[in-house]
Design a protein around this motif. Sequence first.
Motif, mmCIF file in Angstrom:
data_model
loop_
_atom_site.group_PDB
_atom_site.id
_atom_site.type_symbol
_atom_site.label_atom_id
_atom_site.label_comp_id
_atom_site.label_asym_id
_atom_site.label_seq_id
_atom_site.Cartn_x
_atom_site.Cartn_y
_atom_site.Cartn_z
ATOM 1 N N UNK A 66 0.809 -1.212 0.000
ATOM 2 C CA UNK A 66 0.000 0.000 0.000
ATOM 3 C C UNK A 66 0.846 1.268 0.000
ATOM 4 N N UNK A 67 2.151 1.102 0.125
ATOM 5 C CA UNK A 67 3.048 2.255 0.158
ATOM 6 C C UNK A 67 3.708 2.450 -1.201
ATOM 7 N N UNK A 68 3.870 3.694 -1.617
ATOM 8 C CA UNK A 68 4.596 3.927 -2.881
ATOM 9 C C UNK A 68 6.057 3.505 -2.722
ATOM 10 N N UNK A 69 6.624 2.946 -3.762
ATOM 11 C CA UNK A 69 8.018 2.498 -3.721
ATOM 12 C C UNK A 69 8.941 3.623 -4.179
ATOM 13 N N UNK A 70 9.803 4.041 -3.287
ATOM 14 C CA UNK A 70 10.782 5.081 -3.594
ATOM 15 C C UNK A 70 12.047 4.424 -4.125
ATOM 16 N N UNK A 71 12.825 5.170 -4.893
ATOM 17 C CA UNK A 71 14.106 4.619 -5.358
ATOM 18 C C UNK A 71 15.064 4.376 -4.184
ATOM 19 N N UNK A 119 17.257 8.930 3.668
ATOM 20 C CA UNK A 119 16.352 9.269 4.774
ATOM 21 C C UNK A 119 17.066 9.402 6.123
ATOM 22 N N UNK A 120 17.928 8.481 6.536
ATOM 23 C CA UNK A 120 18.588 8.675 7.840
ATOM 24 C C UNK A 120 19.404 9.966 7.905
ATOM 25 N N UNK A 121 20.050 10.334 6.800
ATOM 26 C CA UNK A 121 20.874 11.548 6.782
ATOM 27 C C UNK A 121 19.995 12.800 6.823
ATOM 28 N N UNK A 122 18.910 12.768 6.078
ATOM 29 C CA UNK A 122 17.955 13.882 6.106
ATOM 30 C C UNK A 122 17.359 14.003 7.504
ATOM 31 N N UNK A 123 17.007 12.877 8.102
ATOM 32 C CA UNK A 123 16.419 12.913 9.441
ATOM 33 C C UNK A 123 17.407 13.417 10.491
ATOM 34 N N UNK A 124 18.681 13.156 10.305
ATOM 35 C CA UNK A 124 19.678 13.694 11.237
ATOM 36 C C UNK A 124 19.705 15.220 11.151
ATOM 37 N N UNK A 125 19.633 15.743 9.939
ATOM 38 C CA UNK A 125 19.605 17.200 9.759
ATOM 39 C C UNK A 125 18.311 17.772 10.346
ATOM 40 N N UNK A 126 17.198 17.099 10.076
ATOM 41 C CA UNK A 126 15.912 17.532 10.632
ATOM 42 C C UNK A 126 15.984 17.557 12.156
ATOM 43 N N UNK A 133 9.138 10.314 7.365
ATOM 44 C CA UNK A 133 10.267 9.705 6.651
ATOM 45 C C UNK A 133 10.757 8.446 7.358
ATOM 46 N N UNK A 134 10.887 8.526 8.678
ATOM 47 C CA UNK A 134 11.363 7.378 9.447
ATOM 48 C C UNK A 134 10.416 6.188 9.294
ATOM 49 N N UNK A 135 9.122 6.429 9.493
ATOM 50 C CA UNK A 135 8.152 5.340 9.415
ATOM 51 C C UNK A 135 8.067 4.760 8.009
ATOM 52 N N UNK A 136 8.183 5.597 6.999
ATOM 53 C CA UNK A 136 8.162 5.112 5.622
ATOM 54 C C UNK A 136 9.326 4.149 5.389
ATOM 55 N N UNK A 137 10.517 4.579 5.793
ATOM 56 C CA UNK A 137 11.710 3.745 5.582
ATOM 57 C C UNK A 137 11.639 2.453 6.397
#
Length: 186
Positions: free
Chosen positions: A36-41, A48-55, A95-99
Amino acid sequence: MQLQARDRVPELTGLLTVVSLALVFGAVLGAIPTRHLPQAPDWFLAAIPHVNAVVSVFAIGTIFVGWRAIRAGNVTRHRNAMIASLVLFVVFLVLYLYRVALEGPTSFPGPAVLEQFVYFPILAIHVLLAIVCIPLLYYVLLLALTRPVDDVGATRHPTIGRVAASLWLVSFFLGTVVYALLYVVF
């Protein structure tokens, strides 16, 4: 008699907390069907982990700014900083939950002794604080959103807000430490 959100803050807090925690545990435990989730590249998932660290670092900054602003009596700056913190938290969480829903939790790549005595305790405290923060954040947010600005100070918002902000800061900081252990140190 018409019921309003301001009269049901504890009930709304409970409802939002249950829904939020169900989504978090559903993703972490693999209960959310990935079809049910879209597939990201792959590059997106890897980022995502790097973006979340900045966030997380920005969220630490905005929480601190909001805390300082209210101590100085600047309600508008406090509100703006805390809304920014909430938006950053939502971005982080989505982002975290998606990954995690797609790939599962990340395994610790370092030595087992460090995993057992350093990584797991830090991760456990981070997760516990994040879970405890959810109802506190909903509660103070709903108090602030359902009352005129001049009335918020007469609620439990200031008292619970101090606790929520403190725990939120520590949780974001420990999350950044977890990131560093997973992606920088090892």
